[in-house]
Design an enzyme around this catalytic site. Structure first.
Site, mmCIF file in Angstrom:
data_model
loop_
_atom_site.group_PDB
_atom_site.id
_atom_site.type_symbol
_atom_site.label_atom_id
_atom_site.label_comp_id
_atom_site.label_asym_id
_atom_site.label_seq_id
_atom_site.Cartn_x
_atom_site.Cartn_y
_atom_site.Cartn_z
ATOM 1 N N THR A 1 -3.883 6.089 -21.513
ATOM 2 C CA THR A 1 -3.735 4.750 -20.951
ATOM 3 C C THR A 1 -2.276 4.359 -21.186
ATOM 4 O O THR A 1 -1.561 5.019 -21.944
ATOM 5 C CB THR A 1 -4.621 3.713 -21.670
ATOM 6 O OG1 THR A 1 -4.237 3.652 -23.046
ATOM 7 C CG2 THR A 1 -6.094 4.062 -21.570
ATOM 8 N N LYS B 1 -2.120 0.570 -24.555
ATOM 9 C CA LYS B 1 -2.519 0.448 -25.964
ATOM 10 C C LYS B 1 -1.255 0.523 -26.826
ATOM 11 O O LYS B 1 -0.400 -0.338 -26.671
ATOM 12 C CB LYS B 1 -3.583 1.493 -26.279
ATOM 13 C CG LYS B 1 -4.852 1.244 -25.422
ATOM 14 C CD LYS B 1 -6.006 2.183 -25.694
ATOM 15 C CE LYS B 1 -7.149 1.904 -24.738
ATOM 16 N NZ LYS B 1 -8.264 2.863 -24.886
ATOM 17 N N ARG C 1 -1.796 -2.598 -18.031
ATOM 18 C CA ARG C 1 -3.097 -1.935 -18.050
ATOM 19 C C ARG C 1 -3.130 -0.844 -16.992
ATOM 20 O O ARG C 1 -3.133 -1.142 -15.803
ATOM 21 C CB ARG C 1 -4.168 -2.983 -17.778
ATOM 22 C CG ARG C 1 -5.576 -2.563 -18.004
ATOM 23 C CD ARG C 1 -6.386 -3.781 -18.349
ATOM 24 N NE ARG C 1 -5.965 -4.277 -19.644
ATOM 25 C CZ ARG C 1 -6.603 -4.020 -20.789
ATOM 26 N NH1 ARG C 1 -7.676 -3.282 -20.787
ATOM 27 N NH2 ARG C 1 -6.163 -4.513 -21.914
ATOM 28 N N TYR D 1 0.846 -1.195 0.000
ATOM 29 C CA TYR D 1 0.000 0.000 0.000
ATOM 30 C C TYR D 1 0.874 1.234 0.000
ATOM 31 O O TYR D 1 1.810 1.331 0.785
ATOM 32 C CB TYR D 1 -0.910 0.027 1.234
ATOM 33 C CG TYR D 1 -2.346 -0.135 0.832
ATOM 34 C CD1 TYR D 1 -3.006 0.911 0.181
ATOM 35 C CD2 TYR D 1 -3.044 -1.317 1.059
ATOM 36 C CE1 TYR D 1 -4.318 0.765 -0.235
ATOM 37 C CE2 TYR D 1 -4.355 -1.468 0.642
ATOM 38 C CZ TYR D 1 -4.992 -0.416 -0.010
ATOM 39 O OH TYR D 1 -6.277 -0.565 -0.424
ATOM 40 N N GLU E 1 -0.505 4.764 -0.371
ATOM 41 C CA GLU E 1 -1.353 5.961 -0.486
ATOM 42 C C GLU E 1 -0.521 7.210 -0.285
ATOM 43 O O GLU E 1 0.291 7.281 0.643
ATOM 44 C CB GLU E 1 -2.476 5.924 0.550
ATOM 45 C CG GLU E 1 -3.583 4.961 0.171
ATOM 46 C CD GLU E 1 -4.779 5.072 1.096
ATOM 47 O OE1 GLU E 1 -4.680 5.741 2.145
ATOM 48 O OE2 GLU E 1 -5.821 4.487 0.759
ATOM 49 N N ASP F 1 -6.658 13.565 -24.735
ATOM 50 C CA ASP F 1 -6.662 12.152 -24.352
ATOM 51 C C ASP F 1 -5.991 11.346 -25.463
ATOM 52 O O ASP F 1 -6.569 11.153 -26.533
ATOM 53 C CB ASP F 1 -8.116 11.713 -24.134
ATOM 54 C CG ASP F 1 -8.240 10.249 -23.762
ATOM 55 O OD1 ASP F 1 -7.213 9.536 -23.766
ATOM 56 O OD2 ASP F 1 -9.372 9.809 -23.457
#
Ligand SMILES: *Cc1c(COP(=O)(O)O)cnc(C)c1O
Length: 417
Positions: free
Chosen positions: A224, A227, A233, A52, A54, A198
């Site tokens: 992203t 791609k 991903r 974790y 954060e 984008d």
């Protein structure tokens, strides 16, 4: 690593084996898909999934960040260098969340956003009616010119002057031509809007210098990582210095909790891979392949939206062949050619059975396919279209596809076939 799974969970192991066989035994023409390298796969399957983190490097909410801080800084450094951006946030879980974070960093709920209409090539998260982005914000989608399939900047400017959006979104998910981010910036300036670009689909082409970068023009660039960029991903935001704090706060704590550290680690690997001459050669071939595939399809009498392509993507308008998009995509899938049916600009048919099929070359180019294979693939697609109701011919194409695939192995992820 994957083979050890056979012992621990044979059922899932078997399903992964089947998916691996499907991916290597078919021609993947879905333009948003790719095959990552073994290095990216290993990093994303690493122990970083256990941590974790954060917050941001140096400002975390949990202890034990000796290594994660180094990884995140490295990922950020590699991303800012690759895209020549002031700042990179490498935490977004995916492209959709990255877009939401970009909007919420810059504007308030109820403000107006103007993005490309989904049915004309935009993404759901550009304010399409079923997306939260149209419920949270007032969405005014812009179309393309339905005669040419091209962006019509006069129309976009008129709409912008009329509706005074706070954000204009430039970028697409099914647009086969170069997008002029500079003109978008000029329009945004005229109406006092922020520009969000984008580049989810074209990021790999942008870093390879094959598509103009939006970084000098846009307030925030969203992408992203999986791609054409060929990473794991995930999502990423790049922005001008002045927006750094707003963008970071919008991602965490605005929208997300702990970042997916294993993904971020793999993003760092992918950024290093993308910063090589080999990647530029790859991206160059992606575009070359798309142009040849487009030219061959047109020779076979297929109509392409905009009459061709500048990038990795081709949108086939099947009305001239009188074959519904879904029927074509399903028949191609039976022939081991994986595509998706897609609306074409101004499509009168419903989105669940539109008149188009969308294809692209990023995945097949990763396998090493080049000009001769593009000709072969165009021939396969034409044979399926000409014999759309003839199962034995479709099956025969499937066998030829399998043979072609066997000559172009996918990156080695799954050792035991
Ligand atoms: C794919 C895509 C997205 C969304 O990415 P996900 O990772 O699927 O959430 C956003 N914008 C555009 C233009 C895309 O093509």
């Amino acid at each position: 690593m994957i083979n050890a799974l056979e012992q621990y969970d044979p059922q899932i192991f078997e399903l992964i084996r089947q998916e691996s066989a499907r991916q290597s035994g078919s021609i993947r023409l879905i333009p948003s898909e790719n095959y990552v390298s073994k290095a990216v796969m290993l990093a994303s399957g690493s122990c970083l999934t256990n941590k974790y983190a954060e917050g941001y490097p140096g400002k975390r909410y949990y202890e034990g960040q000796q290594v994660t801080d180094l990884i995140e800084r490295l990922a950020q450094e590699r991303a800012t260098k690759l895209f020549k951006a002031d700042h990179a946030n490498v935490q977004p879980y995916s492209g959709s969340v990255a877009n939401l974070a970009a909007y919420s960093a810059l504007i308030k709920p109820g403000d107006t956003i103007m993005g490309m209409s989904l049915s004309h090539g935009g993404h759901l998260t550009h304010g399409w009616k079923v997306s939260l982005t149209s419920k949270f914000f007032n969405s005014v989608p812009y179309p393309v010119n339905t005669d040419t399939g091209l962006l019509d900047f006069n129309m976009i400017e008129d709409l912008a002057k009329q509706h005074k959006p706070k954000i204009i979104v430039s970028g697409a998910t099914a647009y086969p031509r170069e997008i002029d981010f500079e003109i978008f910036e000029q329009i945004a300036k005229k109406v006092g809007a922020y520009l969000v670009s984008d580049i989810a689909h074209i990021a790999g082409l942008v870093v390879a210098g094959l598509h103009k970068s939006p970084v000098p023009y846009a307030d925030v660039v969203s992408t992203t990582t999986h791609k054409t960029l060929r990473g794991p991903r995930g999502g990423m935001l790049l922005c001008k210095e002045e927006h750094t704090s707003k963008v970071d706060k919008a991602v965490f704590p605005g929208l997300q909790g702990g970042p997916h550290m294993h993904t971020m680690t793999a993003i760092a690997v992918a950024m290093a891979e993308a910063n090589t001459p080999e990647f530029v050669a790859y991206a160059t071939q992606v575009v070359k392949n798309a142009k040849i595939l487009a030219a061959k399809l047109m020779e076979y009498g297929f109509t392409l939206v905009t009459g061709g392509t500048d990038n990795h993507l081709i949108l086939i308008d099947l009305r001239s062949k009188d074959i519904p998009g879904k029927k074509m995509a399903k028949a191609l899938d039976r022939a081991r050619i994986v595509t998706n049916y897609n609306t074409i600009p101004g499509d009168s048919a419903p989105p669940m059975n539109p008149n188009g099929v969308r294809i692209g070359t990023p995945a097949i180019t990763t396998r090493g396919m080049k000009e001769p294979e593009m000709e072969q693939i165009a021939d396969f697609i034409n044979t399926v279209a000409e014999n759309i109701d003839n199962e034995s011919i479709i099956e025969k194409v499937g066998k030829d596809v399998l043979l072609l695939c066997s000559q172009f192995p996918v990156p080695e992820h799954f050792i035991k076939q």
